[in-house]
Enzyme design. Structure first.
Site, PDB file in Angstrom:
ATOM      1  N   ARG D 247     -31.329  92.848  -0.714  1.00 13.78           N
ATOM      2  CA  ARG D 247     -30.889  93.493   0.400  1.00 13.78           C
ATOM      3  C   ARG D 247     -29.474  94.464  -0.254  1.00 13.78           C
ATOM      4  O   ARG D 247     -28.549  93.969  -0.780  1.00 13.78           O
ATOM      5  CB  ARG D 247     -29.921  92.337   1.079  1.00 13.78           C
ATOM      6  CG  ARG D 247     -29.523  92.642   2.529  1.00 13.78           C
ATOM      7  CD  ARG D 247     -28.411  91.762   3.021  1.00 13.78           C
ATOM      8  NE  ARG D 247     -27.162  91.773   2.347  1.00 13.78           N
ATOM      9  CZ  ARG D 247     -26.176  90.779   2.075  1.00 13.78           C
ATOM     10  NH1 ARG D 247     -26.582  89.694   2.563  1.00 13.78           N
ATOM     11  NH2 ARG D 247     -25.174  91.115   1.592  1.00 13.78           N
ATOM     12  N   HIS D 251     -24.566  92.322   4.443  1.00 16.94           N
ATOM     13  CA  HIS D 251     -25.550  91.644   5.535  1.00 16.94           C
ATOM     14  C   HIS D 251     -25.736  92.245   6.855  1.00 16.94           C
ATOM     15  O   HIS D 251     -26.669  92.053   7.500  1.00 16.94           O
ATOM     16  CB  HIS D 251     -24.750  90.120   5.448  1.00 16.94           C
ATOM     17  CG  HIS D 251     -25.193  89.266   6.868  1.00 16.94           C
ATOM     18  ND1 HIS D 251     -26.411  88.500   6.637  1.00 16.94           N
ATOM     19  CD2 HIS D 251     -24.808  88.961   8.114  1.00 16.94           C
ATOM     20  CE1 HIS D 251     -26.620  87.872   7.657  1.00 16.94           C
ATOM     21  NE2 HIS D 251     -25.678  88.133   8.575  1.00 16.94           N
ATOM     22  N   TYR D 260     -18.149  89.612  -2.737  1.00 19.30           N
ATOM     23  CA  TYR D 260     -18.890  88.709  -3.599  1.00 19.30           C
ATOM     24  C   TYR D 260     -19.874  89.305  -4.400  1.00 19.30           C
ATOM     25  O   TYR D 260     -20.727  88.630  -5.413  1.00 19.30           O
ATOM     26  CB  TYR D 260     -19.665  87.864  -2.607  1.00 19.30           C
ATOM     27  CG  TYR D 260     -20.600  88.383  -1.414  1.00 19.30           C
ATOM     28  CD1 TYR D 260     -21.660  89.001  -1.629  1.00 19.30           C
ATOM     29  CD2 TYR D 260     -20.124  88.482  -0.171  1.00 19.30           C
ATOM     30  CE1 TYR D 260     -22.460  89.429  -0.814  1.00 19.30           C
ATOM     31  CE2 TYR D 260     -20.789  89.236   0.965  1.00 19.30           C
ATOM     32  CZ  TYR D 260     -22.009  89.604   0.422  1.00 19.30           C
ATOM     33  OH  TYR D 260     -22.717  90.294   1.632  1.00 19.30           O
TER      34      TYR D 260
HETATM   35  C1  LIG Z   1     -28.684  78.197  12.271  1.00 18.06           C
HETATM   36  C2  LIG Z   1     -27.840  79.411  11.948  1.00 18.06           C
HETATM   37  N1  LIG Z   1     -26.892  79.178  10.979  1.00 18.06           N
HETATM   38  C3  LIG Z   1     -26.211  80.198  10.548  1.00 18.06           C
HETATM   39  C4  LIG Z   1     -26.368  81.475  11.096  1.00 18.06           C
HETATM   40  C5  LIG Z   1     -25.167  82.708  10.505  1.00 18.06           C
HETATM   41  N2  LIG Z   1     -26.056  83.424   9.578  1.00 18.06           N
HETATM   42  C6  LIG Z   1     -26.806  84.632  10.307  1.00 18.06           C
HETATM   43  S1  LIG Z   1     -27.713  85.402   8.981  1.00 18.06           S
HETATM   44  C7  LIG Z   1     -27.047  84.247   7.886  1.00 18.06           C
HETATM   45  C8  LIG Z   1     -27.606  84.416   6.500  1.00 18.06           C
HETATM   46  C9  LIG Z   1     -29.282  84.480   6.356  1.00 18.06           C
HETATM   47  O1  LIG Z   1     -29.696  84.558   5.224  1.00 18.06           O
HETATM   48  P1  LIG Z   1     -31.501  84.524   5.029  1.00 18.06           P
HETATM   49  O2  LIG Z   1     -32.057  83.665   5.773  1.00 18.06           O
HETATM   50  O3  LIG Z   1     -31.661  84.959   3.495  1.00 18.06           O
HETATM   51  O4  LIG Z   1     -31.965  86.232   5.602  1.00 18.06           O
HETATM   52  P2  LIG Z   1     -31.113  87.541   5.438  1.00 18.06           P
HETATM   53  O5  LIG Z   1     -29.821  87.684   6.223  1.00 18.06           O
HETATM   54  O6  LIG Z   1     -30.746  87.759   3.909  1.00 18.06           O
HETATM   55  O7  LIG Z   1     -32.248  88.450   5.892  1.00 18.06           O
HETATM   56  C10 LIG Z   1     -26.244  83.321   8.365  1.00 18.06           C
HETATM   57  C11 LIG Z   1     -25.830  82.113   7.728  1.00 18.06           C
HETATM   58  C12 LIG Z   1     -27.240  81.565  11.984  1.00 18.06           C
HETATM   59  N3  LIG Z   1     -27.493  82.900  12.575  1.00 18.06           N
HETATM   60  N4  LIG Z   1     -28.177  80.636  12.583  1.00 18.06           N
END
Ligand SMILES: Cc1ncc(C[n+]2csc(CCOP(=O)(O)OP(=O)(O)O)c2C)c(N)n1
Ligand SMILES: Cc1ncc(C[n+]2csc(CCOP(=O)(O)OP(=O)(O)O)c2C)c(N)n1
Ligand SMILES: [Mg+2]
Ligand SMILES: [Mg+2]
Lengths: 356, 348, 356, 348
Positions: D247, D251, D260
């Site tokens: 990425r 985010h 970070y």
């Molecule tokens: C159940 C849940 N917990 C927390 C969140 C908040 N949140 C949104 S994206 C994210 C990180 C997701 O990481 P990843 O699965 O690696 O996907 P990426 O964002 O890297 O595409 C978090 C903690 C959420 N959307 N859903």
């Protein structure tokens, strides 16, 4: 709203009294809790280096170390289940779920474990867990980021539930919750994180600061708070709806309607006495919340009022709430959350109520 | 791709079990078998409303429970770990009180017993073990206490088990995940429950070492558990043990296994009885004689008598405990419910 | 209770009317649903060969095949999450969670997915899912096997919630729920599974059978049902509490108190009109449920009644409910579940209420 | 212990991509890169309130989305699959409407697009894919449709992912679990998220074959996905693909990655840009020339213009939809809330 007029320059006004945003007040409270109680640990998703997506834990890992403030893998059931074990080992966990809607994956651990372990173990395994949940809507966020889960939490035996509406209460209620031996769900009104207000950082017990435009001088930390006194009708609210109700009261005052605003603060146990006192005086009440109407906490509040004030009540308690629909996307959120007009209509219905 | 991880401390030079210990293991297994069989009878006699027998799992339970160090470890059971409880010296009247419907979770003191309250949510306490174990790391003791969490093949399907294994591995928490793969989750056989056929096989994906062990061999189970505990204690992170065994009885006294398996299948699946097998080994090795077995049997019967008497004496808990044990600090609202309840009970 | 006096021998009394237990009625309804709708699939833990721990799906796998009635691995979130995908693929899933308390691990999928997919997809992905939940207490079962989750479900936008109190309604409401395009939580009162009663297996529309000692001739499937007519006070209940309230009504009649018993049936949407009609007549109401008091569905029912009948109500609506404590072990469950005495005390409080 | 399972249909004799297809892949990647960059700018300009960029993940998304058969497969995205949507021909104004805060989940038709609504719950739709896939098995078609579920390294920690993999393997459901391991879950790096270091490595524990693929190589991703789809289509059960990528951006537009990771770490972790890398390959292989790339760029800009205009035209949805879209059969209670809302809005 007084706090919106306060500028950075006035941030420290007097000894003891500080102008802080709720984010700052919560951050400061956590810092002090970590200092005062070596058993406290803070954790959740992105709580460490990032300081949380709302920066409530900002700087705490750097200051208190990675052992006491740490990131977990992305799993809410894991976070809450782990809290149970830490509490069993004598720790005082302050976990965070990142947003209200992501408490659902942890509900099993919250309801069946955290809320019951003290009972199940006949008092030998207390659960001094304070679960912080950035809550409620109003920030035009993605789906599941604007939910109000208080009715669910309040229905669960074994939980206590609190929601501050201003920085002063946020600071003191968080310190209070974290010092208690029972589990507390701490619902933070995320739309209020950045509003400043006076915080008396010395007065855990007296709670004497004038805050959020309120006039309460005697409110204790465990009960509701009269945020504005009035004679004609009581508006009951919590979280972000308190400041909206205070706005409504100002508007109503222009029409000669003198409204009392009761900031419920504790959603479990509810301060039934404060409800009885206020509505005993005003004889009319409207309860306001963001959560959907049906089976919302407004029903409980209304019923408690009706129970204690039935003989003198001039009209049935009105509820002005979110609708029985999923929390909508940003474009529609002002239609969903009780707005000033809808609250005024609710007040009008009560004032105009005639029997028969 | 990771290689299959291995235990850091294989416990090769740990002392072999003494004859005394071997006999103690048998005595425990005999007591557990007897009490388990008795509890099923108690249910039929109306002494207790229900029970989850562990017939056939005595070796897995006693062998592992015997390895736990009660001075520092902590065990997280399900609803079917009576044998572990007995091996750890948990008060058995307190234990059985949950089946008497006296108090959910049991009446023993979990802190003193180092044995968490009985858990009815499948996989409910696996994460607790991880939290407790991480607490040991945070406390920073050398030769730390280890959390041992018990669960079944069925429970392994729950999301919480995955979250627990991942958390434990990321945090290097001192946890032993002790799976009793007893072939069944109520009516569902392991092959339609556990994809890939083995829970232990999943450990490698997290970089966790695992041991698949003959769960009907009490000594093998004991040694595997001792190795795992040693591995965890030295700060090497979690271990998965999968004890392959068989649930010889019904799921619970409410279950009717005839609906999903035949007696023939039962016999084939169960293999040799773990008690009988251990007895033959002790005889063959000259560790014990028939007099010893008779004595073990007599003590087991005596023990059952005492526990049954204790159970009978229990009586229902005072209703006021419904209210007083919810919180450490009861709320006024709850106190007034208690008052109303008391007044109405008295005037009814 | 008429159904307890019926013996096996009278099991088939007339064409169309059958004496069935609720377990039999539900089993028969599922059998017919499978026959009538090829898109129906039934699954859950032990639903297949075992026929479910309560035998509600008994024989269905043998008859309809392993593709349509099947066991899943032991994971409630999996079961409900899978239901969403099956519904998206055009199926009509009827999943089961084995006991009320084991719905919690699936709450995330129920609240955030099942209840919202139709909305989120703007009506293109309906969720015709009927989730069967053996519910409520009274059978001296282990922990988490006696819970009442209706307040939680009723608060969730996008769900409909129903609970039958007798075999006739069980049969018809299940067939009705399974035929609708929206998700329905179907709460089965497990303590009533083995009580027999007349079921008119022909009359899906008319619903004309006299059932459960009730006298309702016109109740439609979508609303509440007057289970007993009366003039002095309305008892509102659902599930297993309906038969208890009917017992109470008989006892009260001996003292000349004529009680109406309203079987709410639908817990979302609540039949507010039926509440208004009944209490409009009796002017007094007591709502009875097993769930804990605070934020329970009784608050909603009470508030709906107060809202519509405020002017004529003689006393505040009383709630006789479970306490705000975790559902206790068997030895104490009769202390927890509203018993006849506690309901009578509640009635007495309402009858003796004097203003001021 | 199970051996590492392998794909049944390794797709070795599938036709290599034609030059036309390779150019099409590049055109898609260029469009996605452009739109993604534009959306971040839109947020700064106040056109949309927020956006989750996929900068750096174009190869993983376009390569996999391009392999999907829109006649029979179905895709279950997260909130970061704009590139998959574009590759599948989803209406991009409808797609972007979720970021405009017009409607949660987007305004495209998911059934016609074969692309489920945008999902904000991390791991929320992984189980839906399994259910949908099992529906294909139940429907009994030959050469069945396949569910492709996208999720991240962070999401892999959720219990639902485990339940989904286990269900899929037990039921042999035709699902491709497509993980984009982009190194981060907001601020948490993969090494503190994924125990054992690889999501793909977990597949073996369920007996599921897995492919770990260079997620920045669009052709490798396409071929892996095509193989996996072929495997599923022939009734061999699920496949796990882990596309290793990075990425490059924040985010979301609300994130501050400087808290970070440093810019240096970013450069090192991200490696070579997937677009630039593909461009060099196409040039080297003589598949495309500079004129083609300029044209791709021009088309991308044009496309962005159209989408931005569409977004601007969207306007807020009528508030009445809040009520009318909750149920297929609205309830009287909800209808009266809608009436009250309308009346109060009109009189305010
Ligand atoms: C159940 C849940 N917990 C927390 C969140 C908040 N949140 C949104 S994206 C994210 C990180 C997701 O990481 P990843 O699965 O690696 O996907 P990426 O964002 O890297 O595409 C978090 C903690 C959420 N959307 N859903
Ligand atoms: C979360 C949850 N779901 C369902 C149940 C009902 N239930 C009790 S035991 C059991 C089977 C458990 O099987 P396994 O984990 O293999 O343990 P075993 O009973 O074989 O010891 C089920 C489905 C439960 N107690 N908890
Ligand atoms: Mg088992
Ligand atoms: Mg990621």
């Amino acid at each position: 709203m007084p706090e919106t007029t306060i500028t950075e320059a006035t941030a420290t006004t007097a000894v003891g009294i500080q102008q802080l945003s709720m984010q700052q007040a919560l951050n400061r409270a956590l810092d002090e809790i970590l200092n005062e109680n070596p058993k406290t640990v803070i954790f959740g998703e992105d709580c460490g280096q990032l300081g949380g997506v709302f920066r409530i834990t900002d700087g705490l890992q750097a200051k208190h170390g990675e052992a006491r403030v740490f990131d977990t893998p992305l799993a809410e059931s894991g976070i809450l289940g782990m809290s149970v074990g830490l509490a069993m080992a004598g720790f005082h966990p302050i976990p965070e779920v990142q947003f209200d809607g992501f408490a659902y994956p942890a509900i099993n651990q919250i309801v069946c474990q955290i809320a019951r372990m003290n009972y199940r173990s006949r008092g030998t395994l207390p659960m001094p867990i304070t679960l912080r949940v950035p809550s409620f809507g109003g920030i035009r966020a993605p789906e599941h980021h604007g939910e109000s889960l208080e009715a669910l939490f309040a229905h669960v035996p074994g939980l206590k539930v609190v929601s501050p509406s201003n920085p002063h209460d946020a600071y003191h209620l968080l310190k209070y919750a974290a010092s208690r031996p029972d589990p507390v769900i701490f619902m933070e009104p995320k739309s209020r994180y950045w509003q400043k207000g006076p915080v008396d950082v010395g007065s855990a017990d007296q709670d004497t600061a004038a805050h959020d435009g309120g006039t309460d001088d005697a409110g204790s930390l465990t009960g509701a708070r009269v945020a504005r006194e009035g004679r004609h009708l009581t508006l009951v609210a919590w979280g972000a709806m308190v400041s909206r109700c205070l706005q409504v009261a100002e508007l109503a005052a222009e029409d000669g309607i003198d409204i009392e605003v009761l900031d419920l603060r504790w959603l479990k146990p509810i301060d039934a006495e404060a409800l009885a006192t206020s509505v005993g005086k005003t004889r009319r009440a409207v309860v306001v919340h963001e959560a959907p109407l049906t089976s919302g906490l407004g029903a409980e509040v209304a019923q408690l009022i009706t129970q204690s004030c039935f003989a003198t009540l001039k009209a049935p308690v009105e509820r002005v709430t979110g609708f029985d629909v999923p929390y909508p996307s940003g474009d529609l959120e002002d239609e969903y959350i009780p707005n000033i007009d809808r609250i005024l209509f609710g007040i009008q219905r009560v004032l105009e109520y005639r029997r028969g | 791709m990771t290689l299959k991880p291995v235990l850091a401390a294989l416990d090769d030079d740990a002392a072999p079990l003494t004859h005394h210990q071997l006999r103690e293991l048998y005595t425990l297994m005999a007591a557990v078998r007897h009490l388990d069989t008795a509890a099923v009878a108690w249910q039929r006699q109306g002494i207790i409303p229900g029970y989850a027998p562990e017939l056939g799992q005595e070796a897995a339970q006693v062998g592992s429970g015997y390895a736990v160090d009660r001075a520092r470890d902590f065990v997280f059971p399900t609803y079917r770990e009576m044998g572990v409880a007995r091996a750890m010296g948990v008060d058995m009247v307190g234990y059985m009180s949950t089946h008497k419907a006296t108090w959910h979770g049991g009446m023993y003191n979990p802190l003193e017993s180092r044995f968490a309250p009985i858990q009815a949510v499948v996989a409910g306490s696996v994460l607790h073990a991880v939290g407790w174990a991480h607490g040991q790391t945070l406390a920073g003791a050398q030769e730390t206490g280890v959390a041992v969490t018990y669960f079944g093949d069925g429970a392994s399907s729950q999301g919480d088990v995955h979250e627990a294994m991942n958390f434990a591995a990321v945090m290097k928490a001192p946890v032993v995940f002790f799976i009793q793969n007893n072939g069944w989750a109520i009516s569902v056989p392991t092959e339609r429950q556990v994809a890939g056929g083995s829970v232990a096989a999943r450990a490698a994906g997290y970089g966790i070492p695992s041991l698949q062990v003959d769960g009907n061999d009490v000594v093998a189970v004991f040694e595997a558990t001792r190795s795992a505990l040693a591995h965890c204690r030295s700060g090497n992170g979690p271990v998965v043990i999968e004890a392959m065994t068989y649930r010889r009885g019904p799921h619970s006294t409410a279950d009717d296994p005839g609906r999903y398996r035949t007696l023939d299948e039962e016999r084939l699946g169960a293999g040799e009885d773990p008690l009988e097998r251990f007895k033959q080994r002790l005889l063959a090795d000259g560790v014990a004689d028939e007099a010893f077995f008779a004595e073990a049997q007599r003590k087991a019967a005596e023990e059952e008598e005492t526990i049954r008497a204790g159970i009978a004496d229990l009586g229902p808990r005072p209703g006021a405990e419904m209210f007083s044990l919810v919180f450490q600090e009861p709320t006024p609202a709850l106190q007034s419910q208690a008052t109303a309840w008391r007044e109405e009970s008295e005037h009814a």
